[in-house]
Design a protein around this motif. Structure first.
Motif, PDB file in Angstrom:
ATOM      1  N   ARG A  59       0.809  -1.216   0.000  1.00  0.00           N
ATOM      2  CA  ARG A  59       0.000   0.000   0.000  1.00  0.00           C
ATOM      3  C   ARG A  59       0.839   1.261   0.000  1.00  0.00           C
ATOM      4  O   ARG A  59       1.994   1.246   0.404  1.00  0.00           O
ATOM      5  CB  ARG A  59      -0.988  -0.017   1.159  1.00  0.00           C
ATOM      6  CG  ARG A  59      -0.389  -0.007   2.534  1.00  0.00           C
ATOM      7  CD  ARG A  59      -1.447  -0.110   3.607  1.00  0.00           C
ATOM      8  NE  ARG A  59      -2.438   0.934   3.439  1.00  0.00           N
ATOM      9  CZ  ARG A  59      -3.596   0.980   4.086  1.00  0.00           C
ATOM     10  NH1 ARG A  59      -3.906   0.063   4.959  1.00  0.00           N
ATOM     11  NH2 ARG A  59      -4.439   1.952   3.885  1.00  0.00           N
ATOM     12  N   HIS A  60       0.209   2.313  -0.425  1.00  0.00           N
ATOM     13  CA  HIS A  60       0.836   3.630  -0.465  1.00  0.00           C
ATOM     14  C   HIS A  60       0.364   4.428   0.746  1.00  0.00           C
ATOM     15  O   HIS A  60      -0.820   4.418   1.086  1.00  0.00           O
ATOM     16  CB  HIS A  60       0.425   4.369  -1.753  1.00  0.00           C
ATOM     17  CG  HIS A  60       1.053   5.724  -1.875  1.00  0.00           C
ATOM     18  ND1 HIS A  60       0.369   6.884  -1.587  1.00  0.00           N
ATOM     19  CD2 HIS A  60       2.307   6.092  -2.248  1.00  0.00           C
ATOM     20  CE1 HIS A  60       1.175   7.913  -1.791  1.00  0.00           C
ATOM     21  NE2 HIS A  60       2.351   7.467  -2.187  1.00  0.00           N
ATOM     22  N   ARG A  61       1.292   5.111   1.391  1.00  0.00           N
ATOM     23  CA  ARG A  61       0.969   6.024   2.490  1.00  0.00           C
ATOM     24  C   ARG A  61       1.278   7.434   2.011  1.00  0.00           C
ATOM     25  O   ARG A  61       2.434   7.775   1.775  1.00  0.00           O
ATOM     26  CB  ARG A  61       1.776   5.684   3.745  1.00  0.00           C
ATOM     27  CG  ARG A  61       1.396   4.359   4.371  1.00  0.00           C
ATOM     28  CD  ARG A  61      -0.011   4.372   4.872  1.00  0.00           C
ATOM     29  NE  ARG A  61      -0.338   3.150   5.597  1.00  0.00           N
ATOM     30  CZ  ARG A  61      -1.478   2.954   6.232  1.00  0.00           C
ATOM     31  NH1 ARG A  61      -2.412   3.891   6.217  1.00  0.00           N
ATOM     32  NH2 ARG A  61      -1.690   1.833   6.863  1.00  0.00           N
ATOM     33  N   PHE A  62       0.230   8.233   1.838  1.00  0.00           N
ATOM     34  CA  PHE A  62       0.406   9.566   1.256  1.00  0.00           C
ATOM     35  C   PHE A  62       1.202  10.504   2.156  1.00  0.00           C
ATOM     36  O   PHE A  62       1.887  11.397   1.666  1.00  0.00           O
ATOM     37  CB  PHE A  62      -0.950  10.187   0.884  1.00  0.00           C
ATOM     38  CG  PHE A  62      -1.709  10.760   2.052  1.00  0.00           C
ATOM     39  CD1 PHE A  62      -1.590  12.102   2.385  1.00  0.00           C
ATOM     40  CD2 PHE A  62      -2.544   9.959   2.821  1.00  0.00           C
ATOM     41  CE1 PHE A  62      -2.287  12.644   3.460  1.00  0.00           C
ATOM     42  CE2 PHE A  62      -3.246  10.486   3.887  1.00  0.00           C
ATOM     43  CZ  PHE A  62      -3.119  11.834   4.205  1.00  0.00           C
ATOM     44  N   ILE A  63       1.149  10.322   3.457  1.00  0.00           N
ATOM     45  CA  ILE A  63       1.828  11.238   4.371  1.00  0.00           C
ATOM     46  C   ILE A  63       3.336  11.195   4.144  1.00  0.00           C
ATOM     47  O   ILE A  63       4.001  12.231   4.098  1.00  0.00           O
ATOM     48  CB  ILE A  63       1.460  10.931   5.835  1.00  0.00           C
ATOM     49  CG1 ILE A  63      -0.038  11.177   6.043  1.00  0.00           C
ATOM     50  CG2 ILE A  63       2.296  11.765   6.803  1.00  0.00           C
ATOM     51  CD1 ILE A  63      -0.586  10.671   7.353  1.00  0.00           C
ATOM     52  N   THR A  64       3.873   9.996   3.978  1.00  0.00           N
ATOM     53  CA  THR A  64       5.310   9.845   3.728  1.00  0.00           C
ATOM     54  C   THR A  64       5.609   9.640   2.239  1.00  0.00           C
ATOM     55  O   THR A  64       6.775   9.526   1.861  1.00  0.00           O
ATOM     56  CB  THR A  64       5.871   8.646   4.508  1.00  0.00           C
ATOM     57  OG1 THR A  64       5.113   7.470   4.153  1.00  0.00           O
ATOM     58  CG2 THR A  64       5.800   8.886   6.002  1.00  0.00           C
ATOM     59  N   ASP A  65       4.556   9.589   1.429  1.00  0.00           N
ATOM     60  CA  ASP A  65       4.659   9.316  -0.012  1.00  0.00           C
ATOM     61  C   ASP A  65       5.526   8.086  -0.258  1.00  0.00           C
ATOM     62  O   ASP A  65       6.459   8.095  -1.057  1.00  0.00           O
ATOM     63  CB  ASP A  65       5.201  10.531  -0.780  1.00  0.00           C
ATOM     64  CG  ASP A  65       5.033  10.357  -2.294  1.00  0.00           C
ATOM     65  OD1 ASP A  65       4.174   9.551  -2.715  1.00  0.00           O
ATOM     66  OD2 ASP A  65       5.770  11.017  -3.042  1.00  0.00           O
ATOM     67  N   TRP A  67       5.581   3.597  -0.603  1.00  0.00           N
ATOM     68  CA  TRP A  67       4.936   2.304  -0.780  1.00  0.00           C
ATOM     69  C   TRP A  67       5.600   1.312   0.151  1.00  0.00           C
ATOM     70  O   TRP A  67       6.807   1.402   0.401  1.00  0.00           O
ATOM     71  CB  TRP A  67       5.100   1.816  -2.219  1.00  0.00           C
ATOM     72  CG  TRP A  67       4.261   2.557  -3.201  1.00  0.00           C
ATOM     73  CD1 TRP A  67       4.608   3.687  -3.890  1.00  0.00           C
ATOM     74  CD2 TRP A  67       2.940   2.227  -3.598  1.00  0.00           C
ATOM     75  NE1 TRP A  67       3.572   4.076  -4.704  1.00  0.00           N
ATOM     76  CE2 TRP A  67       2.530   3.192  -4.550  1.00  0.00           C
ATOM     77  CE3 TRP A  67       2.050   1.217  -3.273  1.00  0.00           C
ATOM     78  CZ2 TRP A  67       1.280   3.168  -5.149  1.00  0.00           C
ATOM     79  CZ3 TRP A  67       0.810   1.192  -3.871  1.00  0.00           C
ATOM     80  CH2 TRP A  67       0.428   2.149  -4.798  1.00  0.00           C
ATOM     81  N   GLU A  70       2.620  -4.055   4.561  1.00  0.00           N
ATOM     82  CA  GLU A  70       2.109  -3.893   5.924  1.00  0.00           C
ATOM     83  C   GLU A  70       1.229  -5.073   6.292  1.00  0.00           C
ATOM     84  O   GLU A  70       0.628  -5.710   5.427  1.00  0.00           O
ATOM     85  CB  GLU A  70       1.272  -2.607   6.042  1.00  0.00           C
ATOM     86  CG  GLU A  70       2.061  -1.342   5.842  1.00  0.00           C
ATOM     87  CD  GLU A  70       1.223  -0.083   6.036  1.00  0.00           C
ATOM     88  OE1 GLU A  70       0.104  -0.170   6.608  1.00  0.00           O
ATOM     89  OE2 GLU A  70       1.680   0.990   5.621  1.00  0.00           O
ATOM     90  N   GLU A  93      -9.738  -6.069   5.005  1.00  0.00           N
ATOM     91  CA  GLU A  93      -8.662  -5.488   4.202  1.00  0.00           C
ATOM     92  C   GLU A  93      -8.087  -6.443   3.162  1.00  0.00           C
ATOM     93  O   GLU A  93      -7.526  -5.992   2.167  1.00  0.00           O
ATOM     94  CB  GLU A  93      -7.543  -4.980   5.115  1.00  0.00           C
ATOM     95  CG  GLU A  93      -7.963  -3.806   5.966  1.00  0.00           C
ATOM     96  CD  GLU A  93      -6.831  -3.229   6.797  1.00  0.00           C
ATOM     97  OE1 GLU A  93      -5.665  -3.647   6.613  1.00  0.00           O
ATOM     98  OE2 GLU A  93      -7.124  -2.352   7.633  1.00  0.00           O
ATOM     99  N   GLU A 137      -7.738   0.118   0.400  1.00  0.00           N
ATOM    100  CA  GLU A 137      -6.835  -0.288   1.480  1.00  0.00           C
ATOM    101  C   GLU A 137      -5.451  -0.686   0.966  1.00  0.00           C
ATOM    102  O   GLU A 137      -4.451  -0.402   1.602  1.00  0.00           O
ATOM    103  CB  GLU A 137      -7.423  -1.465   2.270  1.00  0.00           C
ATOM    104  CG  GLU A 137      -8.621  -1.108   3.107  1.00  0.00           C
ATOM    105  CD  GLU A 137      -8.276  -0.444   4.422  1.00  0.00           C
ATOM    106  OE1 GLU A 137      -7.093  -0.176   4.691  1.00  0.00           O
ATOM    107  OE2 GLU A 137      -9.204  -0.166   5.188  1.00  0.00           O
ATOM    108  N   SER A 160       6.616   0.587   7.945  1.00  0.00           N
ATOM    109  CA  SER A 160       5.663   0.850   9.025  1.00  0.00           C
ATOM    110  C   SER A 160       6.226   0.263  10.316  1.00  0.00           C
ATOM    111  O   SER A 160       6.551  -0.925  10.386  1.00  0.00           O
ATOM    112  CB  SER A 160       4.310   0.200   8.708  1.00  0.00           C
ATOM    113  OG  SER A 160       3.556   0.003   9.890  1.00  0.00           O
TER     114      SER A 160
END
Length: 177
Positions: A59-65, A67, A70, A93, A137, A160
């Motif tokens: 998944r991609h987490r936009f806050i830290t940009d 991938w 997890e 999920e 997700e 993560s």
């Protein structure tokens, strides 16, 4: 030395976050105005099959940009215990219903700023029950060999904090037998 909290004042509150400033006494009677984030507890699971593969989400987490891989994890709903929440999150999920859940560890991912607590379980196996409940997700769901986890962490493919701690601990426990 233990810090003494004299008061907490809310700065911002919504359904997800409670951001506060605390008047904290440290050594020598000095005081800090320390920001903190209060959150609801979360629960997740490391799901391992008979072939020693672990169920992960890419998944991609936009806050830290960024991938990364997890474990499935999410919030605990009112009236729900952590094990039930973890099993629900895995199924929602990933589309896989986990086998029996056993307590694995508790992770406090950012104890210097947040009271966030993640209760993590170890599940033996899972049954595919359909597609994930939400398409946002994860980009993909895969069974990844548990033996590759250390290399994936070294490559930055698992970043993560909760996933890293849970996967490494599960890997170590399962190696012990």
């Amino acid at each position: 030395m233990r810090w003494t909290v004299h008061s907490e004042t809310p700065l911002y509150t919504d359904q997800w976050l409670d951001i506060r400033v605390a008047d904290v006494e440290i050594t020598g009677g000095r005081h800090l105005q320390h920001r903190l984030i209060r959150t609801e507890q979360g629960a997740g699971a490391v799901v391992v099959d008979e072939q020693q593969r672990v169920l992960l989400e890419w998944r991609h987490r936009f806050i830290t940009d960024a991938w990364g891989w997890e474990i499935p994890i999410g919030g605990i709903k009112p009236g729900e215990g952590p094990a039930v929440a973890a099993a629900r999150e895995v199924e929602e999920e990933t589309g896989w219903r986990p086998g029996p859940m056993r307590p694995l560890t508790v992770v406090h991912p950012s104890p210097g700023i947040s009271d966030s607590t993640h209760t993590i379980f170890l599940a033996n196996g899972a049954t595919h029950v359909g597609e994930p409940a939400e398409d946002w997700e994860a980009e993909r769901i895969e069974w990844v060999p548990l033996g590759k986890i250390v290399d994936l962490i070294g490559e930055g493919a698992v970043s993560s904090g909760t996933s890293m701690a849970a996967l490494l601990y599960a890997w170590a426990k399962l190696r012990q037998g």
